[in-house]
Design an enzyme around this catalytic site. Sequence first.
Site, PDB file in Angstrom:
ATOM      1  N   SER A   1       4.726   6.864   2.500  1.00 21.16           N
ATOM      2  CA  SER A   1       5.271   5.568   2.905  1.00 21.16           C
ATOM      3  C   SER A   1       4.713   4.469   2.015  1.00 21.16           C
ATOM      4  O   SER A   1       3.509   4.439   1.752  1.00 21.16           O
ATOM      5  CB  SER A   1       4.861   5.239   4.347  1.00 21.16           C
ATOM      6  OG  SER A   1       5.123   6.309   5.232  1.00 21.16           O
TER       7      SER A   1
ATOM      8  N   HIS B   1       0.782   5.236   1.315  1.00 22.74           N
ATOM      9  CA  HIS B   1       0.010   6.122   2.191  1.00 22.74           C
ATOM     10  C   HIS B   1       0.704   7.483   2.238  1.00 22.74           C
ATOM     11  O   HIS B   1       1.925   7.549   2.417  1.00 22.74           O
ATOM     12  CB  HIS B   1      -0.078   5.517   3.595  1.00 22.74           C
ATOM     13  CG  HIS B   1      -0.977   6.306   4.494  1.00 22.74           C
ATOM     14  ND1 HIS B   1      -2.348   6.315   4.332  1.00 22.74           N
ATOM     15  CD2 HIS B   1      -0.709   7.129   5.532  1.00 22.74           C
ATOM     16  CE1 HIS B   1      -2.874   7.118   5.243  1.00 22.74           C
ATOM     17  NE2 HIS B   1      -1.908   7.613   5.986  1.00 22.74           N
TER      18      HIS B   1
ATOM     19  N   ASN C   1       0.857  -1.189   0.000  1.00 23.85           N
ATOM     20  CA  ASN C   1       0.000   0.000   0.000  1.00 23.85           C
ATOM     21  C   ASN C   1       0.892   1.237   0.000  1.00 23.85           C
ATOM     22  O   ASN C   1       2.032   1.196   0.481  1.00 23.85           O
ATOM     23  CB  ASN C   1      -0.879   0.013   1.254  1.00 23.85           C
ATOM     24  CG  ASN C   1      -1.843   1.192   1.272  1.00 23.85           C
ATOM     25  OD1 ASN C   1      -2.418   1.563   0.244  1.00 23.85           O
ATOM     26  ND2 ASN C   1      -2.014   1.807   2.434  1.00 23.85           N
TER      27      ASN C   1
ATOM     28  N   ASP D   1      -3.318   0.872   7.453  1.00 20.63           N
ATOM     29  CA  ASP D   1      -2.097   1.658   7.257  1.00 20.63           C
ATOM     30  C   ASP D   1      -0.980   1.219   8.205  1.00 20.63           C
ATOM     31  O   ASP D   1      -0.110   2.006   8.590  1.00 20.63           O
ATOM     32  CB  ASP D   1      -2.377   3.168   7.386  1.00 20.63           C
ATOM     33  CG  ASP D   1      -3.359   3.654   6.326  1.00 20.63           C
ATOM     34  OD1 ASP D   1      -3.293   3.121   5.199  1.00 20.63           O
ATOM     35  OD2 ASP D   1      -4.177   4.530   6.616  1.00 20.63           O
TER      36      ASP D   1
END
Length: 200
Positions: free
Chosen positions: A136, A109, A107, A145
């Site tokens: 990040s 973020h 992911n 997250d």
Amino acid sequence: MKGVAILISGGGSNMLKLVESMTGDHPARPCLVLSNDPGASGLARAAKLGVATAAVDHRPFGADREGFEAELNVHLERAGADIICLAGFMRILTPSFMEKWSGRMLNIHPSLLPKYKGLHTHARALEAGDAQAGCSVHEATAELDGGPILCQARVDIAAGETPGSLAEKVLHLEHQIYPATLRRFAAGDRQRRDWKSDAT
Ligand code: GRF
């Protein structure tokens, strides 16, 4: 060669950078761009690049998150996905989905995690009076997250910065670190390596 599925909900600028990066000696190729919103403009942009696309509208599923995710999995498996990249995918996924893809999902973020999980990251960084912001790339786990951070990039917050101006600066960094991190992740490198703007 690994297959990468990219999950989006919107315009997909990170998705485009990921797709464009997967050429030549890159150890992965895009196999699917998947959205929970059939109207996401990123779907048409991906199709234009010749990438397979699909949409699973979350709305008819209501509270049935498992049903929605089962449908996502049908598409992911049919496309031969080995790795999932979440790129502005605005649905929270259940722990059982995260478990299934554990160790195979990234992911991005727009904050210096663990700061500012969730939404409105840039406004929160400004309200806190932070000197720096950033983004990040992390392994996605059941914790929103959360998950091991693989790369962070930092940018100075200027005087008079607004959430919009900061978002623009950070997005530019996102476009650099996500493809670079995916490349080494697909090659099996799970170490954290933070971004230096002069890195090659
Ligand atoms: C990015 O800021 C990403 O970090 C966040 O949502 C935004 C998506 O932008 N999660 P895009 O769809 O990749 O342009």
